[in-house]
Design a protein around this motif. Sequence first.
Motif, mmCIF file in Angstrom:
data_model
loop_
_atom_site.group_PDB
_atom_site.id
_atom_site.type_symbol
_atom_site.label_atom_id
_atom_site.label_comp_id
_atom_site.label_asym_id
_atom_site.label_seq_id
_atom_site.Cartn_x
_atom_site.Cartn_y
_atom_site.Cartn_z
ATOM 1 N N MET A 1 33.837 32.287 -1.186
ATOM 2 C CA MET A 1 35.144 32.040 -1.766
ATOM 3 C C MET A 1 35.586 33.290 -2.525
ATOM 4 O O MET A 1 34.793 33.939 -3.187
ATOM 5 C CB MET A 1 35.114 30.854 -2.725
ATOM 6 C CG MET A 1 36.446 30.617 -3.350
ATOM 7 S SD MET A 1 36.624 29.352 -4.635
ATOM 8 C CE MET A 1 35.339 28.210 -4.354
ATOM 9 N N ILE A 2 36.856 33.592 -2.432
ATOM 10 C CA ILE A 2 37.465 34.693 -3.170
ATOM 11 C C ILE A 2 38.413 34.084 -4.181
ATOM 12 O O ILE A 2 39.199 33.193 -3.850
ATOM 13 C CB ILE A 2 38.213 35.636 -2.212
ATOM 14 C CG1 ILE A 2 37.220 36.301 -1.254
ATOM 15 C CG2 ILE A 2 39.010 36.670 -2.981
ATOM 16 C CD1 ILE A 2 37.867 37.057 -0.139
ATOM 17 N N ARG A 3 38.340 34.572 -5.417
ATOM 18 C CA ARG A 3 39.209 34.072 -6.482
ATOM 19 C C ARG A 3 39.826 35.251 -7.217
ATOM 20 O O ARG A 3 39.158 36.255 -7.439
ATOM 21 C CB ARG A 3 38.403 33.266 -7.503
ATOM 22 C CG ARG A 3 37.721 32.063 -6.952
ATOM 23 C CD ARG A 3 36.887 31.398 -8.006
ATOM 24 N NE ARG A 3 37.764 30.486 -8.723
ATOM 25 C CZ ARG A 3 37.397 29.769 -9.768
ATOM 26 N NH1 ARG A 3 36.190 29.871 -10.256
ATOM 27 N NH2 ARG A 3 38.234 28.945 -10.341
ATOM 28 N N PHE A 4 41.070 35.098 -7.587
ATOM 29 C CA PHE A 4 41.703 36.068 -8.466
ATOM 30 C C PHE A 4 42.802 35.366 -9.252
ATOM 31 O O PHE A 4 43.246 34.280 -8.883
ATOM 32 C CB PHE A 4 42.241 37.288 -7.706
ATOM 33 C CG PHE A 4 43.323 37.007 -6.702
ATOM 34 C CD1 PHE A 4 44.666 37.125 -7.038
ATOM 35 C CD2 PHE A 4 43.001 36.652 -5.397
ATOM 36 C CE1 PHE A 4 45.658 36.880 -6.101
ATOM 37 C CE2 PHE A 4 43.988 36.411 -4.451
ATOM 38 C CZ PHE A 4 45.324 36.530 -4.804
ATOM 39 N N THR A 5 43.190 35.974 -10.362
ATOM 40 C CA THR A 5 44.246 35.404 -11.194
ATOM 41 C C THR A 5 45.410 36.377 -11.281
ATOM 42 O O THR A 5 45.243 37.585 -11.196
ATOM 43 C CB THR A 5 43.746 35.070 -12.610
ATOM 44 O OG1 THR A 5 43.264 36.259 -13.227
ATOM 45 C CG2 THR A 5 42.663 34.005 -12.579
ATOM 46 N N ILE A 6 46.574 35.800 -11.457
ATOM 47 C CA ILE A 6 47.801 36.569 -11.646
ATOM 48 C C ILE A 6 48.365 36.156 -13.003
ATOM 49 O O ILE A 6 48.637 34.970 -13.227
ATOM 50 C CB ILE A 6 48.823 36.269 -10.529
ATOM 51 C CG1 ILE A 6 48.218 36.604 -9.165
ATOM 52 C CG2 ILE A 6 50.124 37.025 -10.778
ATOM 53 C CD1 ILE A 6 49.054 36.130 -7.984
ATOM 54 N N PRO A 7 48.529 37.105 -13.912
ATOM 55 C CA PRO A 7 49.031 36.721 -15.239
ATOM 56 C C PRO A 7 50.514 36.378 -15.214
ATOM 57 O O PRO A 7 51.290 36.931 -14.442
ATOM 58 C CB PRO A 7 48.774 37.970 -16.085
ATOM 59 C CG PRO A 7 48.748 39.092 -15.118
ATOM 60 C CD PRO A 7 48.222 38.525 -13.821
ATOM 61 N N TYR A 8 50.870 35.441 -16.060
ATOM 62 C CA TYR A 8 52.275 35.162 -16.336
ATOM 63 C C TYR A 8 52.751 36.201 -17.358
ATOM 64 O O TYR A 8 51.929 36.858 -18.010
ATOM 65 C CB TYR A 8 52.428 33.773 -16.961
ATOM 66 C CG TYR A 8 52.190 32.624 -16.024
ATOM 67 C CD1 TYR A 8 53.157 32.248 -15.087
ATOM 68 C CD2 TYR A 8 51.017 31.878 -16.081
ATOM 69 C CE1 TYR A 8 52.956 31.168 -14.238
ATOM 70 C CE2 TYR A 8 50.806 30.801 -15.232
ATOM 71 C CZ TYR A 8 51.775 30.454 -14.313
ATOM 72 O OH TYR A 8 51.579 29.393 -13.475
ATOM 73 N N PRO A 9 54.056 36.331 -17.549
ATOM 74 C CA PRO A 9 54.525 37.176 -18.649
ATOM 75 C C PRO A 9 53.907 36.705 -19.966
ATOM 76 O O PRO A 9 53.651 35.507 -20.150
ATOM 77 C CB PRO A 9 56.051 36.962 -18.627
ATOM 78 C CG PRO A 9 56.347 36.626 -17.199
ATOM 79 C CD PRO A 9 55.164 35.788 -16.757
ATOM 80 N N PRO A 10 53.682 37.625 -20.896
ATOM 81 C CA PRO A 10 52.900 37.287 -22.089
ATOM 82 C C PRO A 10 53.582 36.403 -23.125
ATOM 83 O O PRO A 10 52.904 35.796 -23.950
ATOM 84 C CB PRO A 10 52.569 38.660 -22.687
ATOM 85 C CG PRO A 10 53.632 39.571 -22.173
ATOM 86 C CD PRO A 10 54.012 39.037 -20.817
ATOM 87 N N THR A 11 54.906 36.315 -23.109
ATOM 88 C CA THR A 11 55.588 35.501 -24.117
ATOM 89 C C THR A 11 56.062 34.184 -23.507
ATOM 90 O O THR A 11 56.263 34.085 -22.293
ATOM 91 C CB THR A 11 56.813 36.246 -24.694
ATOM 92 O OG1 THR A 11 57.781 36.419 -23.659
ATOM 93 C CG2 THR A 11 56.412 37.596 -25.273
ATOM 94 N N LEU A 118 45.848 30.888 -10.814
ATOM 95 C CA LEU A 118 44.561 31.065 -10.145
ATOM 96 C C LEU A 118 44.764 30.879 -8.651
ATOM 97 O O LEU A 118 45.415 29.907 -8.222
ATOM 98 C CB LEU A 118 43.546 30.039 -10.657
ATOM 99 C CG LEU A 118 42.207 29.977 -9.916
ATOM 100 C CD1 LEU A 118 41.438 31.287 -10.028
ATOM 101 C CD2 LEU A 118 41.369 28.816 -10.451
ATOM 102 N N VAL A 119 44.236 31.813 -7.873
ATOM 103 C CA VAL A 119 44.312 31.748 -6.420
ATOM 104 C C VAL A 119 42.888 31.737 -5.875
ATOM 105 O O VAL A 119 42.078 32.592 -6.235
ATOM 106 C CB VAL A 119 45.096 32.952 -5.831
ATOM 107 C CG1 VAL A 119 45.220 32.828 -4.327
ATOM 108 C CG2 VAL A 119 46.457 33.092 -6.494
ATOM 109 N N GLU A 120 42.598 30.781 -5.002
ATOM 110 C CA GLU A 120 41.298 30.709 -4.333
ATOM 111 C C GLU A 120 41.538 30.754 -2.829
ATOM 112 O O GLU A 120 42.423 30.068 -2.309
ATOM 113 C CB GLU A 120 40.568 29.404 -4.666
ATOM 114 C CG GLU A 120 40.140 29.274 -6.079
ATOM 115 C CD GLU A 120 39.382 27.986 -6.357
ATOM 116 O OE1 GLU A 120 38.827 27.872 -7.454
ATOM 117 O OE2 GLU A 120 39.343 27.087 -5.488
#
Length: 126
Positions: A1-11, A118-120
């Motif tokens: 499995m491959i996982r990665f995250t993408i951040p939302y804007p910080p505020t 989160l993307v898997e």
Amino acid sequence: MIRFTIPYPPTKKGKAAFCKRFGLNAYYAGKHWAQRKRDAEELHMLARTAMNRAHIKRKIADKPVEIRFFWDDGLDVDNHAVLGKAIVDAMKKTLIENDDRRYVSKVSHAFWDGGEILVEVREYPE
């Protein structure tokens, strides 16, 4: 499995603007094609940057995959279609050959409390 995250804007305000801009409702409202193109390019860049940050190497799956999205924002779960589509498109030629049924068998959307997207990507069926 491959996982990665993408951040939302910080505020909180930035996150709300992000969701309003990229949520499916904006597209139903008749967003101009040129803005849709800019949106797609920006989302592709965000996804590719996240994959690079996670040190994901180019390795195209040799079997069909399932792509699972986990969201932590104020959108309804079915309002993430545009975001999911752009992220899947960004994976082409890196994790998947293409996004047709020969390579992607399932896409799902759910919520989580991780503060990011989160993307898997995993073999289907696993």
